[in-house]
Scaffold this active site. Structure first.
Site, PDB file in Angstrom:
ATOM      1  CB  SER A   8      -0.885   0.015   1.251  1.00  0.00           C
ATOM      2  OG  SER A   8      -1.327   1.340   1.499  1.00  0.00           O
ATOM      3  CG  ASP A  35      -4.970   2.480   1.163  1.00  0.00           C
ATOM      4  OD1 ASP A  35      -5.933   1.696   1.102  1.00  0.00           O
ATOM      5  OD2 ASP A  35      -3.828   2.143   1.549  1.00  0.00           O
ATOM      6  CG  MET A  37      -8.265   7.263   2.985  1.00  0.00           C
ATOM      7  SD  MET A  37      -7.422   7.319   4.582  1.00  0.00           S
ATOM      8  CE  MET A  37      -6.504   5.765   4.528  1.00  0.00           C
ATOM      9  CG  HIS A  66      -9.173   0.236   0.082  1.00  0.00           C
ATOM     10  ND1 HIS A  66      -8.506  -0.005   1.267  1.00  0.00           N
ATOM     11  CD2 HIS A  66     -10.495   0.201   0.391  1.00  0.00           C
ATOM     12  CE1 HIS A  66      -9.378  -0.173   2.241  1.00  0.00           C
ATOM     13  NE2 HIS A  66     -10.592  -0.040   1.747  1.00  0.00           N
ATOM     14  CG  MET A  68     -11.126   3.317   2.702  1.00  0.00           C
ATOM     15  SD  MET A  68      -9.543   3.313   3.559  1.00  0.00           S
ATOM     16  CE  MET A  68      -8.429   3.375   2.156  1.00  0.00           C
TER      17      MET A  68
HETATM   18  C1  DX5 Z   1      -5.991   1.715   5.932  1.00  0.00           C
HETATM   19  C2  DX5 Z   1      -5.642   1.363   4.507  1.00  0.00           C
HETATM   20  C3  DX5 Z   1      -4.512   0.423   4.429  1.00  0.00           C
HETATM   21  C4  DX5 Z   1      -3.227   0.945   5.021  1.00  0.00           C
HETATM   22  C5  DX5 Z   1      -2.536  -0.212   5.685  1.00  0.00           C
HETATM   23  O1  DX5 Z   1      -7.183   2.390   5.992  1.00  0.00           O
HETATM   24  O2  DX5 Z   1      -6.719   0.769   3.847  1.00  0.00           O
HETATM   25  O3  DX5 Z   1      -4.295  -0.063   3.101  1.00  0.00           O
HETATM   26  O4  DX5 Z   1      -2.361   1.507   4.075  1.00  0.00           O
HETATM   27  O5  DX5 Z   1      -1.461   0.283   6.374  1.00  0.00           O
HETATM   28  P1  DX5 Z   1      -0.640  -0.598   7.392  1.00  0.00           P
HETATM   29  O6  DX5 Z   1      -0.124  -1.764   6.611  1.00  0.00           O
HETATM   30  O7  DX5 Z   1       0.410   0.333   7.856  1.00  0.00           O
HETATM   31  O8  DX5 Z   1      -1.592  -1.026   8.472  1.00  0.00           O
HETATM   32 ZN    ZN Z   2      -6.283  -0.181   1.815  1.00  0.00          ZN
END
Ligand code: DX5
Ligand code: ZN
Length: 234
Positions: A8, A35, A37, A66, A68
């Site tokens: 990620s 990711d 957001m 992803h 969010m």
């Molecule tokens: C969190 C993201 C993850 C994040 C994971 O909301 O969806 O993909 O990057 O990060 P780590 O591996 O640091 O928990």
């Molecule tokens: Zn993620």
């Protein structure tokens, strides 16, 4: 199923994003995980299609987005144009999940669904034939570097059981707090794709060593080749 690793970029150095992505590719990563957001579904605001396009240009690896975000259906076409291979929408954010997954497929991307820690697998049972992957959030979404929630192992197992009983082949991905210490139990429970931010891009000895450690811990091909498989090695 062979275990796949999906770094990620949330934990990458954004000033050197292309180099970080290329290092992950050279280290044998299977996916790049992006990711997104929106400051509404989760508190943080991260990146959108512009950054996704930069990732697309930096690597040949498949790119998983992803989302969010609230109303994820509003952003699907933009991420398709940016070159996304796969899109995860949150079950909690979709008013009409079946329809939205169909729209992702119609745009030529792999339809996939993500579940917050509190969301039961039953919520997505009837859309499983449509999805390429189910993402089990093993932390509350919204930031990197949090601790893996052990109770999620039961959810991973439930999804792996549904996959078998329905005769389907979707990936079960885990996202959040995945490290060489937590990965073995997730894989044992039935996870097939490991998403990791901090454990990959935050490693002091570099991305290649970090990915090798994750694979070794997960008991993947690298572990079998080298005989390493010690979960405590990282
Ligand atoms: C969190 C993201 C993850 C994040 C994971 O909301 O969806 O993909 O990057 O990060 P780590 O591996 O640091 O928990
Ligand atoms: Zn993620």
């Amino acid at each position: 199923m062979p275990i796949q690793v999906a770094p990620s970029i949330l934990a990458a150095d954004f000033g050197r994003l292309a180099e970080e992505v290329q290092a992950a590719e050279q280290a044998g990563a299977d996916w790049i995980h992006v990711d997104v957001m929106d400051g509404r579904f989760v508190q943080e605001i991260t990146m959108g299609p512009v950054v996704a396009r930069a990732v697309r240009r930096a690597t040949r690896l498949p790119m998983a987005v992803h989302l969010m975000t609230v109303e994820p259906e509003r952003h699907l076409a933009a991420f398709a144009r940016a070159g996304a291979t796969s899109v995860f929408v949150h079950a909690e954010a979709c008013q009409h999940l079946y329809l939205t997954l169909g729209q992702i497929a119609a745009l030529g991307m792999r339809p996939s669904v993500a579940l917050n820690p509190a969301t039961p697998p039953a919520q997505v049972e009837y859309v499983l034939p449509l999805v390429g992957a189910v993402l089990v959030m093993t932390v509350e979404p919204g930031e990197g570097g949090q601790a893996f929630i052990p109770e999620m192992l039961r959810k991973i197992r439930a999804l792996a059981d549904l996959r078998a009983s329905l005769g389907l082949a979707f990936e079960v991905e885990v996202d959040g707090g995945i490290t060489p210490t937590t990965a073995p139990a997730a894989v044992e429970a039935g996870a097939t794709v490991l998403v990791a931010g901090t454990a990959v891009f935050g490693a002091a000895d570099g991305v290649a060593a970090a990915i090798a450690r994750l694979r070794a811990a997960a008991g993947g091909p690298a572990a079998r080749r080298t005989g390493r498989g010690d979960a405590s090695s990282g």
